[in-house]
Design a protein around this motif. Structure first.
Motif, PDB file in Angstrom:
ATOM      1  N   LEU A 377       0.836  -1.205   0.000  1.00 30.77           N
ATOM      2  CA  LEU A 377       0.000   0.000   0.000  1.00 30.77           C
ATOM      3  C   LEU A 377       0.867   1.249   0.000  1.00 30.77           C
ATOM      4  N   SER A 378       1.901   1.245   0.843  1.00 28.96           N
ATOM      5  CA  SER A 378       2.802   2.399   0.905  1.00 28.96           C
ATOM      6  C   SER A 378       3.479   2.629  -0.432  1.00 28.96           C
ATOM      7  N   MET A 379       3.921   1.528  -1.063  1.00 27.01           N
ATOM      8  CA  MET A 379       4.554   1.638  -2.374  1.00 27.01           C
ATOM      9  C   MET A 379       3.568   2.176  -3.406  1.00 27.01           C
ATOM     10  N   ALA A 380       2.338   1.687  -3.350  1.00 25.21           N
ATOM     11  CA  ALA A 380       1.342   2.117  -4.326  1.00 25.21           C
ATOM     12  C   ALA A 380       1.032   3.602  -4.192  1.00 25.21           C
ATOM     13  N   LEU A 381       1.030   4.092  -2.961  1.00 29.20           N
ATOM     14  CA  LEU A 381       0.704   5.498  -2.739  1.00 29.20           C
ATOM     15  C   LEU A 381       1.847   6.441  -3.103  1.00 29.20           C
ATOM     16  N   SER A 382       3.093   5.971  -2.939  1.00 27.15           N
ATOM     17  CA  SER A 382       4.234   6.870  -3.168  1.00 27.15           C
ATOM     18  C   SER A 382       4.986   6.573  -4.456  1.00 27.15           C
ATOM     19  N   ARG A 383       4.684   5.438  -5.113  1.00 29.04           N
ATOM     20  CA  ARG A 383       5.452   5.026  -6.281  1.00 29.04           C
ATOM     21  C   ARG A 383       4.609   5.065  -7.545  1.00 29.04           C
ATOM     22  N   ASP A 384       5.272   5.399  -8.627  1.00 27.98           N
ATOM     23  CA  ASP A 384       4.657   5.371  -9.943  1.00 27.98           C
ATOM     24  C   ASP A 384       4.346   3.927 -10.324  1.00 27.98           C
ATOM     25  N   SER A 385       3.141   3.666 -10.804  1.00 30.89           N
ATOM     26  CA  SER A 385       2.714   2.290 -11.054  1.00 30.89           C
ATOM     27  C   SER A 385       3.484   1.630 -12.189  1.00 30.89           C
ATOM     28  N   LEU A 386       3.930   2.383 -13.178  1.00 34.35           N
ATOM     29  CA  LEU A 386       4.634   1.801 -14.318  1.00 34.35           C
ATOM     30  C   LEU A 386       6.080   1.451 -13.991  1.00 34.35           C
ATOM     31  N   THR A 387       6.758   2.350 -13.284  1.00 35.72           N
ATOM     32  CA  THR A 387       8.207   2.192 -13.081  1.00 35.72           C
ATOM     33  C   THR A 387       8.601   1.772 -11.677  1.00 35.72           C
ATOM     34  N   GLY A 388       7.720   1.968 -10.698  1.00 38.28           N
ATOM     35  CA  GLY A 388       8.096   1.698  -9.320  1.00 38.28           C
ATOM     36  C   GLY A 388       8.945   2.793  -8.710  1.00 38.28           C
ATOM     37  N   LEU A 389       9.163   3.887  -9.445  1.00 35.65           N
ATOM     38  CA  LEU A 389       9.943   5.003  -8.917  1.00 35.65           C
ATOM     39  C   LEU A 389       9.034   5.956  -8.146  1.00 35.65           C
ATOM     40  N   HIS A 432       1.973   2.531 -27.746  1.00 35.57           N
ATOM     41  CA  HIS A 432       2.178   2.940 -26.348  1.00 35.57           C
ATOM     42  C   HIS A 432       2.696   1.800 -25.478  1.00 35.57           C
ATOM     43  N   ALA A 433       2.384   0.552 -25.827  1.00 39.11           N
ATOM     44  CA  ALA A 433       2.914  -0.571 -25.050  1.00 39.11           C
ATOM     45  C   ALA A 433       4.429  -0.627 -25.163  1.00 39.11           C
ATOM     46  N   ALA A 434       4.943  -0.404 -26.378  1.00 35.38           N
ATOM     47  CA  ALA A 434       6.395  -0.364 -26.568  1.00 35.38           C
ATOM     48  C   ALA A 434       6.996   0.830 -25.841  1.00 35.38           C
ATOM     49  N   GLY A 435       6.283   1.964 -25.870  1.00 35.92           N
ATOM     50  CA  GLY A 435       6.761   3.143 -25.152  1.00 35.92           C
ATOM     51  C   GLY A 435       6.841   2.905 -23.653  1.00 35.92           C
ATOM     52  N   ARG A 440       9.946   1.764 -18.617  1.00 31.07           N
ATOM     53  CA  ARG A 440      10.199   0.816 -17.540  1.00 31.07           C
ATOM     54  C   ARG A 440      11.653   0.319 -17.571  1.00 31.07           C
ATOM     55  N   SER A 441      12.181   0.114 -18.769  1.00 30.28           N
ATOM     56  CA  SER A 441      13.565  -0.367 -18.894  1.00 30.28           C
ATOM     57  C   SER A 441      14.562   0.676 -18.416  1.00 30.28           C
ATOM     58  N   LEU A 442      14.317   1.945 -18.736  1.00 29.36           N
ATOM     59  CA  LEU A 442      15.214   3.003 -18.265  1.00 29.36           C
ATOM     60  C   LEU A 442      15.170   3.090 -16.743  1.00 29.36           C
ATOM     61  N   GLY A 460       7.385  12.974 -14.717  1.00 22.84           N
ATOM     62  CA  GLY A 460       6.204  13.136 -15.546  1.00 22.84           C
ATOM     63  C   GLY A 460       6.478  12.629 -16.947  1.00 22.84           C
ATOM     64  N   GLY A 461       5.567  11.796 -17.500  1.00 21.82           N
ATOM     65  CA  GLY A 461       5.759  11.305 -18.852  1.00 21.82           C
ATOM     66  C   GLY A 461       7.050  10.530 -18.987  1.00 21.82           C
ATOM     67  N   GLU A 462       7.925  11.024 -19.877  1.00 21.16           N
ATOM     68  CA  GLU A 462       9.225  10.387 -20.117  1.00 21.16           C
ATOM     69  C   GLU A 462      10.347  11.124 -19.413  1.00 21.16           C
ATOM     70  N   GLU A 463      10.023  11.925 -18.414  1.00 21.70           N
ATOM     71  CA  GLU A 463      11.028  12.722 -17.707  1.00 21.70           C
ATOM     72  C   GLU A 463      11.262  12.150 -16.309  1.00 21.70           C
ATOM     73  N   PHE A 464      12.542  12.095 -15.900  1.00 26.08           N
ATOM     74  CA  PHE A 464      12.927  11.523 -14.613  1.00 26.08           C
ATOM     75  C   PHE A 464      13.808  12.512 -13.851  1.00 26.08           C
ATOM     76  N   VAL A 465      13.824  12.329 -12.513  1.00 29.10           N
ATOM     77  CA  VAL A 465      14.714  13.111 -11.653  1.00 29.10           C
ATOM     78  C   VAL A 465      15.449  12.154 -10.723  1.00 29.10           C
ATOM     79  N   ALA A 466      16.737  12.396 -10.546  1.00 27.20           N
ATOM     80  CA  ALA A 466      17.542  11.626  -9.595  1.00 27.20           C
ATOM     81  C   ALA A 466      18.266  12.591  -8.681  1.00 27.20           C
ATOM     82  N   VAL A 467      18.413  12.219  -7.420  1.00 25.86           N
ATOM     83  CA  VAL A 467      19.211  13.020  -6.483  1.00 25.86           C
ATOM     84  C   VAL A 467      20.258  12.104  -5.881  1.00 25.86           C
ATOM     85  N   LEU A 468      21.525  12.535  -5.943  1.00 28.00           N
ATOM     86  CA  LEU A 468      22.670  11.716  -5.552  1.00 28.00           C
ATOM     87  C   LEU A 468      23.413  12.382  -4.396  1.00 28.00           C
TER      88      LEU A 468
END
Length: 544
Positions: A377-389, A432-435, A440-442, A460-468
């Motif tokens: 539940l916690s993962m579902a609320l805070s994580r994107d369903s497609l990528t798990g990020l 869109h399935a290939a997209g 997901r692969s990235l 959002g969409g095809e855009e990602f953010v990482a903090v290191l």
């Protein structure tokens, strides 16, 4: 220098060597104790801190032992230091590799204490801690197997190819992998099934079949398969399933808080749950509940219903007053058997009722089922369903937290904004399935290549953010340039068509005064520059 001076120097050096030998006994004992404690720890961050301590001890030993005449000890300590370093820097630290490291430390200490280190075989062998998860691949078609190895290596896996089952069996007897991939032939699956039954815990297994028929998939399931794929093989989909399987293995232990004024009973419950690899904390003074909740961050709370001055129901209602703990599962422990009273308590607050006395197995099963659901539940609320990020708001919050931490520590942190190139064309040409598969692969690739302390989010969409954290601009640029190259080498499939996709990234670094929103803006500007300059590149933000 005359003879008397030489003798005096020799005596002094000998005295220092003897003093070091005495100190060495303590150091070796501390090393062994650290290795023993390490095997009892399951929480990943605690485990990491203990490996850091062992790494530091091995580093000191490697630097001093040779100076005092213990040459072989110094050399072997250096090798073990390197292995600990590999484990600390691995994208997916291997449990088997950690066990091998602790065993090697025991061997080192035993050989040094008995004076047989120089006579024994060197501790170094082909076994090194992998940079990622170690996968064994059983594939008779060597050319196809080599191509799969190359693709999976771009995701950070260390893949070893075996064309025959008996070679695979020999390798497993030497070291367990983190997972198995088997190209399906009935005889091979039967052998793999027999091999799995000899292991203490079956290995995650993915099967590549030649047909989609019922019998083939039934044979795969009976061999313990967690995933089934057919040719032409989409390796990125196989990797996604592999990543999901290994996440189940490598996930942190569930966190359980027990609130009970009966110290002995709480200790028993704790021991039972710890034995099932859960991280447990007990609390006998309910007035400290809020402090412990914030520090321990439990996923499940077991509450005794009847305590002096407090009731479990009151504590449950107090927990539910705080929105930050809405995801926590609350379970009452009580000898109360009246179903109406139990339901009344659950209607006010709480999620389940466990009646005392309860058997160890039943307690473990009840807590485990709730912990799994709470985490999902916690993962579902805070994580994107497609990528798990992390979702947009959550990754922004993580950027703000790391900026504050960098300000306090004085260490740099880097923020990366990343975008897929010409992604609209991917959706238009391949669907869109290939997209979705590309996105997901990235996400999987970045998870594999980055550290556990790094945070990733789908902006959002095809855009990602990482903090290191603790990572400067140049280090971040090197990391993401490698990710860029590996990603562009991945083959994607849409029906019979194969295509590739590139990415662009922009990076900014904390400077001691810029806000998190300012860092995100600067990373976005650097990303725009990368797009403007031709895409498929990484740009760093110019200092202000």
């Amino acid at each position: 220098m005359n003879d008397s001076a030489n003798e005096a120097l020799h005596d002094k050096l000998q005295a220092l060597n003897e003093k070091f030998a005495d100190r060495l006994e303590e150091e070796l004992a501390a090393l062994e104790q650290g290795a023993e404690r390490l095997l009892l720890i399951h929480e990943q961050e605690q485990r990491r801190q203990m490996v850091i301590d062992l790494h530091q001890r091995l580093h000191r030993l490697a630097g001093t032992a040779g100076t005092f005449g213990f040459t072989a000890l110094g050399e072997q300590s250096r090798l073990l230091e390197q292995r600990a370093d590999c484990w600390l820097n691995a994208a997916r630290p291997s449990g088997q590799a950690l066990s091998a490291l602790t065993q090697a430390i025991h061997q080192l200490a035993a050989a040094a204490q008995t004076g047989t280190l120089g006579q024994a075989e060197p501790l170094e062998n082909h076994e090194q801690l992998p940079a990622g998860c170690r996968i064994y691949l059983l594939e008779k078609n060597v050319e196809a197997g080599q191509e799969m190895c190359r693709t999976l290596s771009n995701f950070g896996y260390d893949v070893l190819l075996f064309p025959e089952p008996h070679l695979l069996q020999t390798a497993i007897q030497g070291q367990l992998p983190d997972a198995l991939i088997v190209s399906q032939h009935e005889a091979e699956l039967e052998e793999v099934d027999r091999l799995q039954q000899t292991l203490e815990s079956p290995l995650p297994l993915l099967v590549i079949g030649h047909h989609v028929d019922f019998d083939s998939q039934l044979a795969a399931v009976r061999a313990g398969a967690k995933g089934y794929f057919t040719r032409p093989l989409d390796v990125t989909q196989l990797e996604n399933k592999l990543e999901n399987c290994l996440n189940l293995q490598l996930s942190e232990p569930y966190r359980v808080l027990i609130v009970d004024d009966d110290t002995d009973l709480a200790a028993r419950y704790s021991l039972v749950l710890r034995n099932s690899q859960m991280l447990v904390q007990t609390l006998t003074d309910p007035s400290q509940l809020f402090e412990v909740m914030r520090a321990f961050n439990p996923e499940v709370v077991l509450l005794d219903m009847n305590m002096p001055d407090f009731t479990g129901l009151e504590l449950a209602q107090m927990i539910r007053l705080n929105d930050e703990w809405l995801r926590v599962t609350l379970i009452y422990l009580s000898g109360e058997t009246d179903i109406n009273r139990q339901m009344a308590a659950l209607l006010k607050a709480g999620d389940d009722f466990i009646t005392k006395p309860i058997g160890d197995g039943a307690l473990t099963a009840a807590v485990l089922s709730h912990a799994q659901r709470a985490r999902a539940l916690s993962m579902a609320l805070s994580r994107d369903s497609l990528t798990g990020l992390l979702k947009h708001a959550d990754i922004k919050e993580q950027v703000a937290l790391e900026v504050e931490r960098a300000l306090r520590s004085g260490k740099p942190a880097s923020v990366v904004m990343l975008d897929l190139d010409h992604f609209k064309q991917v959706n238009d040409q391949y669907g869109h399935a290939a997209g979705d598969n590309v996105i997901r692969s990235l996400a999987n690739l970045m998870r594999q290549r980055l550290r556990r302390i790094d945070s990733l989010g789908r902006y959002g969409g095809e855009e990602f953010v990482a903090v290191l954290p603790d990572c400067n601009l140049e280090q971040a640029r090197q990391i993401f340039d490698e990710i860029r190259q590996r990603f562009s080498a991945l083959p994607f499939h849409a029906d019979s068509r194969v295509f590739s996709v590139s990415l662009s990234a922009g990076i900014s670094e904390t400077d001691g005064h810029s806000s998190s929103s300012a860092l995100l803006e600067r990373a976005d500007q650097a990303l725009y520059a990368a797009k403007h300059n031709g895409r498929d590149q990484v740009q760093i933000a110019l200092p202000r």
